[in-house]
Motif scaffolding. Structure first.
Motif, short mmCIF file in Angstrom:
data_model
loop_
_atom_site.label_atom_id
_atom_site.label_comp_id
_atom_site.label_asym_id
_atom_site.label_seq_id
_atom_site.Cartn_x
_atom_site.Cartn_y
_atom_site.Cartn_z
N ASP A 20 2.67 1.59 -3.37
CA ASP A 20 1.72 2.02 -4.39
C ASP A 20 1.46 3.52 -4.27
N PRO A 80 -3.04 -3.62 -3.84
CA PRO A 80 -3.01 -2.54 -4.82
C PRO A 80 -2.29 -2.89 -6.12
N VAL A 81 -2.42 -4.12 -6.57
CA VAL A 81 -1.75 -4.58 -7.78
C VAL A 81 -2.80 -4.97 -8.81
N THR A 109 5.19 3.80 -12.50
CA THR A 109 4.51 2.53 -12.60
C THR A 109 5.54 1.42 -12.54
N GLN A 118 0.84 -1.21 0.00
CA GLN A 118 0.00 0.00 0.00
C GLN A 118 0.87 1.25 0.00
N LEU A 163 1.76 -2.11 -10.74
CA LEU A 163 1.62 -1.42 -9.46
C LEU A 163 1.94 0.05 -9.69
N GLY A 164 1.22 0.95 -9.06
CA GLY A 164 1.55 2.36 -9.15
C GLY A 164 0.58 3.18 -9.98
#
Length: 112
Positions: A57, A91-92, A66, A54, A79-80
């Motif tokens: 991200d 968060p992926v 990213t 988290q 991610l990002g």
């Protein structure tokens, strides 16, 4: 100094070794490619670092970066900044087809 982080580009070409597994990291833009040698190696890192995803991200999104996650050259997640996660808890953005391809391409490395 501003509260908002400025977008940045990353220039990198390196290998990180975790538990004798080489992880290639390469970038010349705002997308960092992190290439794991096997699904097993990726799973091991996710398992140990899940609590930090988290925060990672959030930093990536704030800096407009990213991370493209690959397994042996096959894209399996993002991610990002440009990720569109399917879950609040993880968060992926998982590429299910890529993950299946990576697992099938090297089944012995996945299950060993």
């Amino acid at each position: 100094m501003s509260d908002a982080s400025a977008p940045i580009d990353v220039n990198a070409d390196l290998t990180l070794t975790i538990d004798s597994e080489p992880i290639a990291i390469e970038s010349y833009t705002d997308t960092v490619l992190v290439d794991f040698p096997s699904v097993r190696a990726l799973a091991r890192v996710v398992r140990t670092e899940r609590g930090r995803l988290q925060s990672l991200d959030r930093v990536l999104a704030e800096t407009d970066l990213t991370v493209a996650v690959l397994v042996d050259g096959i894209a399996v997640g993002t991610l990002g900044a440009r990720a569109r996660p399917q879950s609040e808890r993880l968060p992926v953005e998982v590429d299910a087809v890529g993950t299946l391809r990576a697992a099938v391409a090297a089944p012995l490395r996945f299950f060993s």
